[in-house]
Scaffold this active site. Structure first.
Site, PDB file in Angstrom:
ATOM      1  N   ASN A   1      -6.185   1.489 -13.142  1.00  0.00           N
ATOM      2  CA  ASN A   1      -5.171   0.640 -12.508  1.00  0.00           C
ATOM      3  C   ASN A   1      -3.792   1.156 -12.891  1.00  0.00           C
ATOM      4  OD1 ASN A   1      -4.010  -1.717 -11.250  1.00  0.00           O
ATOM      5  ND2 ASN A   1      -3.713  -2.575 -13.305  1.00  0.00           N
TER       6      ASN A   1
ATOM      7  N   LEU B   1      -9.479  -9.634 -10.567  1.00  0.00           N
ATOM      8  CA  LEU B   1     -10.269  -8.956 -11.602  1.00  0.00           C
ATOM      9  C   LEU B   1     -11.463  -8.270 -10.949  1.00  0.00           C
ATOM     10  CD1 LEU B   1     -10.638 -11.477 -14.568  1.00  0.00           C
ATOM     11  CD2 LEU B   1      -9.430  -9.289 -14.572  1.00  0.00           C
TER      12      LEU B   1
ATOM     13  N   HIS C   1       0.088  -0.324 -13.614  1.00  0.00           N
ATOM     14  CA  HIS C   1       0.847  -1.556 -13.844  1.00  0.00           C
ATOM     15  C   HIS C   1       2.328  -1.194 -13.901  1.00  0.00           C
ATOM     16  CE1 HIS C   1       1.239  -5.708 -15.031  1.00  0.00           C
ATOM     17  NE2 HIS C   1       2.172  -5.307 -15.883  1.00  0.00           N
TER      18      HIS C   1
ATOM     19  N   ASN D   1       1.685   2.930  -2.677  1.00  0.00           N
ATOM     20  CA  ASN D   1       0.990   3.827  -3.616  1.00  0.00           C
ATOM     21  C   ASN D   1      -0.282   4.383  -3.000  1.00  0.00           C
ATOM     22  OD1 ASN D   1       2.036   4.152  -6.534  1.00  0.00           O
ATOM     23  ND2 ASN D   1       2.475   2.001  -6.036  1.00  0.00           N
TER      24      ASN D   1
ATOM     25  N   GLY E   1       0.781  -1.238   0.000  1.00  0.00           N
ATOM     26  CA  GLY E   1       0.000   0.000   0.000  1.00  0.00           C
ATOM     27  C   GLY E   1       0.809   1.282   0.000  1.00  0.00           C
TER      28      GLY E   1
END
Ligand code: GAR
Length: 200
Positions: free
Chosen positions: A102, A87, A104, A14, A12
């Site tokens: 999201n 998902l 990545h 981010n 966590g």
């Protein structure tokens, strides 16, 4: 002022960076942090900032309206995935069209898909002897890492870079760009009619 929810499964960093960024902005705030891991560090980080947290199990996520009910209760306008492993079910995607993103830790479409998470991504990049990596911020759809790309930023890989060093470089890019990209998107959001799962 828009309300952001963060979905995260792990450490966590981010999520905490986004929480801090929006703590002194008048555009949006992080109102809810949800995790599929009961003891995830992200929940402790959010609680330390007095943010409401919610844990949900697999069955609750896919077979009940639990998460949608919380999103509705906290009047969530925008959903941010920050190291989230599963998902997102179609029921949530349909309720939040163009409002779920999201991040990545690589340059999609390379190194994406099921199982490509955190260290596994950096390991694959290093083993391929690529000269660069980076971050991709994209909309979420019902496939892993396949939604439209919103933003990418690149970083050079030195031959001496280890997995840990590459992860640090990529995290640094994430901390700089993710909050700003989120803010760019939330300020453009039209008002949404938030329905309860029963109405949806
Ligand atoms: C981040 O690097 C994020 O890009 C990645 O997980 C890490 C979470 O770190 N996400 C994925 O790999 C999604 N496929 P954090 O928990 O410290 O923010």
């Amino acid at each position: 002022m828009r309300n952001i929810a963060i979905l995260a499964s792990g450490n966590g960093t981010n999520a905490e960076n986004i929480i801090k960024y929006f703590s002194n902005r008048n555009t949006a705030k992080v109102s809810l942090v949800l995790s599929n891991k009961r003891h995830a560090q992200v929940l402790k980080r959010a609680e330390a900032h007095d943010i409401r947290t919610v844990f949900f199990e697999y069955k609750e996520f896919y077979n009940t309206g639990k998460v949608l009910r919380y999103l509705s209760l906290y009047k969530i306008d925008f959903i941010v995935l920050a190291g989230f492993l599963w998902l997102v079910p179609e029921s949530i995607i349909e309720q939040y069209p163009g409002r779920i993103i999201n991040i990545h830790p690589a340059l999609l479409p390379s190194y994406g898909g099921k199982g490509m998470y955190g260290e596994a991504v950096h390991k694959a990049v290093i083993e391929s002897h690529d000269k660069e990596s980076g971050i991709t911020i994209h909309y979420v759809n019902k496939l892993y890492d396949k939604g439209d790309i919103i933003f990418q930023s690149r970083v050079k890989i030195d031959p001496s870079d280890t997995l840990v060093l590459l992860a640090e470089k990529v995290h640094a890019l994430e901390y700089i760009h993710y909050p700003e990209v989120i803010e760019d998107l939330v300020v453009k959001l039209p008002d949404m009619l938030i329905k309860s799962p029963e109405e949806a």
